[in-house]
Write a protein that holds these residues in place. Structure first.
Motif, short mmCIF file in Angstrom:
data_model
loop_
_atom_site.label_atom_id
_atom_site.label_comp_id
_atom_site.label_asym_id
_atom_site.label_seq_id
_atom_site.Cartn_x
_atom_site.Cartn_y
_atom_site.Cartn_z
N PHE A 50 0.83 -1.21 0.00
CA PHE A 50 0.00 0.00 0.00
C PHE A 50 0.86 1.26 0.00
CE2 PHE A 50 -2.76 3.08 2.39
CZ PHE A 50 -3.72 3.22 1.40
N THR A 51 0.64 2.08 -1.02
CA THR A 51 1.34 3.37 -1.13
C THR A 51 0.36 4.54 -1.09
OG1 THR A 51 1.29 3.26 -3.55
CG2 THR A 51 3.26 2.38 -2.44
N GLY A 57 -6.33 1.34 -2.19
CA GLY A 57 -7.18 1.55 -1.02
C GLY A 57 -8.48 0.79 -1.13
N VAL A 58 -9.11 0.87 -2.28
CA VAL A 58 -10.36 0.13 -2.50
C VAL A 58 -10.11 -1.37 -2.40
CG1 VAL A 58 -12.15 -0.41 -4.20
CG2 VAL A 58 -11.44 1.96 -3.85
N GLY A 59 -9.02 -1.82 -3.01
CA GLY A 59 -8.68 -3.24 -2.96
C GLY A 59 -8.42 -3.70 -1.53
N LEU A 60 -7.72 -2.89 -0.78
CA LEU A 60 -7.42 -3.22 0.62
C LEU A 60 -8.70 -3.33 1.44
CD1 LEU A 60 -5.32 -3.72 2.83
CD2 LEU A 60 -5.18 -1.23 3.13
N LEU A 61 -9.60 -2.41 1.24
CA LEU A 61 -10.87 -2.45 1.98
C LEU A 61 -11.69 -3.68 1.60
CD1 LEU A 61 -11.76 1.35 1.99
CD2 LEU A 61 -10.72 -0.01 3.83
N LEU A 62 -11.65 -4.07 0.33
CA LEU A 62 -12.31 -5.31 -0.09
C LEU A 62 -11.65 -6.52 0.56
CD1 LEU A 62 -12.96 -4.60 -3.87
CD2 LEU A 62 -14.66 -4.76 -2.05
N ASP A 63 -10.33 -6.50 0.66
CA ASP A 63 -9.61 -7.59 1.33
C ASP A 63 -9.99 -7.68 2.81
OD1 ASP A 63 -8.32 -8.20 -1.06
OD2 ASP A 63 -6.51 -7.06 -0.55
N ALA A 114 0.31 3.32 9.12
CA ALA A 114 -0.60 4.34 9.64
C ALA A 114 -0.36 5.71 8.98
CB ALA A 114 -0.49 4.45 11.16
N SER A 115 0.89 6.09 8.83
CA SER A 115 1.17 7.41 8.24
C SER A 115 0.80 7.44 6.76
CB SER A 115 2.64 7.79 8.44
OG SER A 115 3.49 6.88 7.77
N VAL A 116 1.01 6.33 6.04
CA VAL A 116 0.62 6.26 4.63
C VAL A 116 -0.89 6.37 4.51
CG1 VAL A 116 0.62 4.81 2.55
CG2 VAL A 116 2.65 4.90 4.00
N ALA A 117 -1.59 5.64 5.38
CA ALA A 117 -3.06 5.69 5.37
C ALA A 117 -3.55 7.10 5.67
CB ALA A 117 -3.62 4.70 6.38
N ALA A 118 -2.90 7.76 6.62
CA ALA A 118 -3.30 9.13 6.98
C ALA A 118 -3.09 10.09 5.82
CB ALA A 118 -2.52 9.59 8.21
N SER A 119 -1.93 10.01 5.18
CA SER A 119 -1.66 10.94 4.09
C SER A 119 -2.55 10.69 2.87
CB SER A 119 -0.18 10.88 3.68
OG SER A 119 0.14 9.63 3.12
N ALA A 120 -3.04 9.45 2.73
CA ALA A 120 -3.92 9.12 1.60
C ALA A 120 -5.40 9.29 1.95
CB ALA A 120 -3.66 7.69 1.15
N GLY A 121 -5.69 9.60 3.21
CA GLY A 121 -7.08 9.81 3.61
C GLY A 121 -7.84 8.54 3.95
N TYR A 122 -7.13 7.48 4.29
CA TYR A 122 -7.78 6.20 4.60
C TYR A 122 -7.80 5.86 6.09
CZ TYR A 122 -8.03 4.99 -0.32
OH TYR A 122 -8.34 4.98 -1.66
N THR A 123 -7.42 6.78 6.93
CA THR A 123 -7.35 6.50 8.35
C THR A 123 -8.68 6.00 8.89
OG1 THR A 123 -5.59 8.09 8.70
CG2 THR A 123 -6.86 7.47 10.64
N SER A 124 -9.76 6.70 8.61
CA SER A 124 -11.06 6.29 9.17
C SER A 124 -11.51 4.95 8.61
CB SER A 124 -12.12 7.37 8.95
OG SER A 124 -12.38 7.53 7.57
N THR A 169 -4.23 -1.87 20.37
CA THR A 169 -3.07 -0.99 20.17
C THR A 169 -3.06 -0.41 18.75
OG1 THR A 169 -1.77 -2.20 21.81
CG2 THR A 169 -0.54 -0.88 20.20
N ALA A 170 -3.33 -1.26 17.77
CA ALA A 170 -3.38 -0.78 16.38
C ALA A 170 -4.48 0.26 16.19
CB ALA A 170 -3.60 -1.96 15.43
N ILE A 171 -5.61 0.03 16.82
CA ILE A 171 -6.72 1.00 16.74
C ILE A 171 -6.28 2.34 17.34
CG2 ILE A 171 -9.01 1.52 17.70
CD1 ILE A 171 -9.60 -1.56 17.26
N ALA A 172 -5.57 2.29 18.44
CA ALA A 172 -5.08 3.51 19.07
C ALA A 172 -4.11 4.25 18.16
CB ALA A 172 -4.43 3.19 20.41
N ASP A 173 -3.36 3.51 17.34
CA ASP A 173 -2.40 4.13 16.42
C ASP A 173 -3.10 4.88 15.29
OD1 ASP A 173 -0.30 3.19 17.89
OD2 ASP A 173 0.15 1.51 16.54
N PHE A 174 -4.34 4.51 15.02
CA PHE A 174 -5.08 5.18 13.95
C PHE A 174 -5.96 6.27 14.52
CE2 PHE A 174 -3.55 1.68 11.46
CZ PHE A 174 -3.45 2.20 10.19
#
Length: 174
Positions: A50-51, A57-63, A114-124, A169-174
């Motif tokens: 994931f970059t 992002g769509v593929g990851l959410l489907l996974d 987490a930082s990649v997800a944040a910069s791409a807008g996928y955190t939530s 813990t992972a949830i807290a990171d997001f």
């Protein structure tokens, strides 16, 4: 036509009564846990690649969704299995013990992005997926613990806590 409308509810009810839920066994539970492992590996591969791209992002959410479905299928099988023999209990416990490192690796890899997800807008989106996975994996572990003998239940219960804590813990990171 009216006769069919009147008769249809009775036919459907008779079919429901005549087809009881099939009892599952340890081999079904182990097979379903293998599917969970496969879907975890798919999520892990996707998260490592994931970059932040839209299609990724769509593929990851489907996974993530496929993983949730596999967890739900395994939960249904475990719930339907009933109390297992000592041998079957050990077989299922061995499958769970083998699964946990894959779960923990995937969680660690998700946290690393987490930082990649944040910069791409996928955190939530990923946060929502993690919450769903925590809840559904807890249901799976509960269903498995309920069918195991006392010793195996204690072993799996320990792993359940480890997975739950890692997801928290992972949830807290997001």
């Amino acid at each position: 036509m009216q006769f069919i409308k009147t008769l249809l509810p009775f036919v459907l009810a008779a079919g429901a009564i005549a087809s009881p839920i099939a009892k599952r066994d340890a081999s079904t539970v182990v097979s379903d846990l293998s599917s969970v492992t496969s879907d975890l590996n798919t999520v892990d591969t996707a998260i490592n690649a994931f970059t932040g791209g839209l299609l990724q992002g769509v593929g990851l959410l489907l996974d993530f969704n496929n993983l949730k479905s596999a967890i739900d299928t395994a939960t249904t099988a475990a719930t339907a299995a009933g109390t297992l023999s000592t041998t079957d209990s050990t077989t299922v416990t061995t499958a769970v013990v083998a699964l946990v490192p894959t779960i923990l690796t995937t969680i660690t890899d998700i946290e690393a992005k987490a930082s990649v997800a944040a910069s791409a807008g996928y955190t939530s989106d990923i946060l929502s997926a993690l919450n769903t996975l925590r809840n559904h994996s807890s249901l799976l572990f509960d269903a498995i613990v309920a069918i195991l003998d006392t010793t195996d239940a204690a072993t799996v219960g320990t792993y359940q806590t480890e997975v739950y804590d890692a997801l928290t813990t992972a949830i807290a990171d997001f």
